[in-house]
Design an enzyme around this catalytic site. Structure first.
Site, PDB file in Angstrom:
ATOM      1  N   TYR A  65     -14.208 -14.516  -2.377  1.00  0.00           N
ATOM      2  CA  TYR A  65     -13.768 -15.526  -1.422  1.00  0.00           C
ATOM      3  C   TYR A  65     -14.926 -16.490  -1.220  1.00  0.00           C
ATOM      4  O   TYR A  65     -15.807 -16.593  -2.064  1.00  0.00           O
ATOM      5  CB  TYR A  65     -13.275 -14.854  -0.134  1.00  0.00           C
ATOM      6  CG  TYR A  65     -12.463 -15.756   0.756  1.00  0.00           C
ATOM      7  CD1 TYR A  65     -11.374 -16.458   0.256  1.00  0.00           C
ATOM      8  CD2 TYR A  65     -12.795 -15.924   2.094  1.00  0.00           C
ATOM      9  CE1 TYR A  65     -10.633 -17.303   1.059  1.00  0.00           C
ATOM     10  CE2 TYR A  65     -12.047 -16.754   2.915  1.00  0.00           C
ATOM     11  CZ  TYR A  65     -10.977 -17.450   2.392  1.00  0.00           C
ATOM     12  OH  TYR A  65     -10.236 -18.283   3.199  1.00  0.00           O
TER      13      TYR A  65
ATOM     14  N   LYS B 146      14.187  -3.863  -9.502  1.00  0.00           N
ATOM     15  CA  LYS B 146      13.831  -4.490 -10.777  1.00  0.00           C
ATOM     16  C   LYS B 146      12.313  -4.648 -10.875  1.00  0.00           C
ATOM     17  O   LYS B 146      11.727  -4.455 -11.946  1.00  0.00           O
ATOM     18  CB  LYS B 146      14.522  -5.849 -10.874  1.00  0.00           C
ATOM     19  CG  LYS B 146      14.576  -6.417 -12.273  1.00  0.00           C
ATOM     20  CD  LYS B 146      15.443  -7.658 -12.281  1.00  0.00           C
ATOM     21  CE  LYS B 146      15.681  -8.135 -13.702  1.00  0.00           C
ATOM     22  NZ  LYS B 146      16.581  -7.254 -14.437  1.00  0.00           N
TER      23      LYS B 146
ATOM     24  N   GLU C  99      17.900 -14.109 -12.333  1.00  0.00           N
ATOM     25  CA  GLU C  99      18.708 -12.892 -12.164  1.00  0.00           C
ATOM     26  C   GLU C  99      19.836 -13.110 -11.153  1.00  0.00           C
ATOM     27  O   GLU C  99      19.619 -13.671 -10.074  1.00  0.00           O
ATOM     28  CB  GLU C  99      17.800 -11.752 -11.676  1.00  0.00           C
ATOM     29  CG  GLU C  99      18.471 -10.416 -11.526  1.00  0.00           C
ATOM     30  CD  GLU C  99      18.707  -9.742 -12.871  1.00  0.00           C
ATOM     31  OE1 GLU C  99      19.555  -8.837 -12.935  1.00  0.00           O
ATOM     32  OE2 GLU C  99      18.045 -10.124 -13.841  1.00  0.00           O
TER      33      GLU C  99
ATOM     34  N   ASN D 149      20.286  -3.666 -19.642  1.00  0.00           N
ATOM     35  CA  ASN D 149      19.179  -4.584 -19.918  1.00  0.00           C
ATOM     36  C   ASN D 149      17.835  -4.092 -19.389  1.00  0.00           C
ATOM     37  O   ASN D 149      16.800  -4.664 -19.709  1.00  0.00           O
ATOM     38  CB  ASN D 149      19.479  -5.992 -19.406  1.00  0.00           C
ATOM     39  CG  ASN D 149      19.924  -6.027 -17.961  1.00  0.00           C
ATOM     40  OD1 ASN D 149      19.575  -5.148 -17.170  1.00  0.00           O
ATOM     41  ND2 ASN D 149      20.702  -7.038 -17.612  1.00  0.00           N
TER      42      ASN D 149
END
Length: 405
Positions: free
Chosen positions: A41, A96, A138, A326
């Protein structure tokens, strides 16, 4: 307890299936032990930001962009549940994301967005492009989603993968290749009937045609799609018109039952359960293949299909043999897209991937209840990455050859 009760109880207990973890440890934020903090940072990070501002490609080397995927969903077509809204889509997209991580080692963020307008969605995806290495579209309704994907392919500098269209097509072709091998049938001589003209049906038509299938009939809620159909308003979008122009060479008309007579293969991506009957299977050709892929409830249950004479049956579910889902494809293809920094996938690349996945099941193990690898087969990712790398090289070589002529 029932599956419904178990699923709800687990989600209540987990309160979400994903979370963010740091890739660097910051043991203390005190002034005495802040060496790491000042690097990741302020003030150290300013040097990195300046470098990226001069060369945007460095985001792949200095940030998480190389391994992050945005899952974009508007909740208009979730599983077989339809338009349940973006909130209803969240648990599905979180699941997913888990599969992306477990099967592809990819960090995927579920962005379930409260916008339905096509242009708004396109603008949103273009706006978030800087932080992601790829986009996974999707569960957005058709034909809107096909237009969105087509536009984003042209406009984005990162790859866009539409799982319902591309992922389902790849795994369906892989399963069909092996089913045909078992039955000693040829892709070029069979007649295939696809029930469903949405994203999945359109994607399957495209890949089957590229793979050499010459006789494909696609049906929608009205019936068979064919040139110049006028029933109920005719062909209401350009993708159905493309289907009409490039499929159904025999100009068959009528219902699903009508066009299934004598067919070799049924592929169901209709999103509707129980639309395929035993009588319809019995009317098909010799040794029929039935892929009832709608989830969670298929077009016909496997025991019923088998009892009606189907030789090989597949569904999208894990509790039956031959899961054509899929989930077997998207983690590996996105892994390859990220690693190889491919901007787009051509149909011949998708055919190459499907063939490679089919070849994982060797002839000694190939049988009617095992035509496709399991979802967690560790060979898939390495094979898909290698296949796409070879396909890209062929494209480069072909392009060089054309330029030299």
């Amino acid at each position: 307890m029932s599956l419904e009760e178990d699923a709800i109880n687990l989600h209540r207990m987990l309160k979400g299936k994903i979370e963010i973890h740091n890739r660097v440890s910051v043991d203390s934020l005190s002034k005495d032990k802040n060496d790491t903090l000042e690097l990741i940072y302020t003030p150290g990070v300013a040097y990195v930001a300046k470098e990226i501002s001069k060369n945007k490609e460095l985001t792949y080397d200095y940030t998480s962009k190389w391994n992050t995927v945005a899952i974009i969903c508007d909740g208009t077509r979730v599983l077989g549940l339809g338009n349940i809204g973006p909130e209803g889509a969240i648990p599905v997209m979180e699941g997913k994301s888990v599969l992306f991580k477990v099967l592809g080692a990819i960090n995927a963020f579920p962005l379930c967005i409260d916008m339905k307008d096509k242009e708004e969605i396109i603008r949103f995806v273009k706006a978030i492009q800087p932080v992601f290495g790829a986009i996974n579209i999707e569960d957005i309704e058709s034909p809107k989603v096909l237009e969105i994907v087509e536009r984003l392919h042209k406009d984005l500098q990162i790859p866009v993968f539409h799982d319902d269209q591309h992922g389902t097509a790849v795994i369906t072709l892989a399963a069909l290749i092996n089913a045909l091998r078992l039955l000693h049938k040829e892709m070029s001589t069979i007649r295939v009937v696809i029930a469903g003209a949405g994203s999945a049906g359109y994607g399957i038509f495209r890949i089957l045609q590229e793979a050499g299938s010459k006789n494909i009939v696609v049906t929608d809620s009205i019936g068979a799609i064919y040139e110049n159909r006028v029933e109920d308003g005719g062909l209401d979008n350009p993708y159905k018109r493309e289907l009409a122009n490039k499929t159904n060479p025999e100009k068959l008309s009528g219902s699903l039952a009508d066009v299934l007579k004598g067919a070799d293969v049924f592929i169901g991506v209709s999103g509707k359960s129980n639309i395929l009957t035993k009588e319809m299977i019995q009317s098909m050709g010799h040794d029929p293949i039935v892929f009832a892929l709608s989830n969670p409830d298929p077009e016909i249950l496997p025991p019923d299909a088998l009892s009606a004479g189907a030789k090989i049956v597949a569904t999208g579910r894990s509790d039956f043999a031959n899961q054509v889902n899929n989930a077997l494809v998207f983690p590996s293809i996105l892994r390859a897209l990220l690693d190889l920094r491919i901007r787009s996938l051509s149909e011949d690349m998708l055919v190459a991937v499907a063939t490679a996945i089919a070849d994982i099941v060797d002839s000694t193990h190939l049988k009617s209840v095992y035509i496709i690898p399991k979802v967690d087969d560790p060979r898939i990712i390495h094979i898909v990455v290698r296949t796409l790398k070879d396909a890209i090289q062929r494209h480069i070589d072909k392009k060089k050859g054309n330029q030299q002529q």
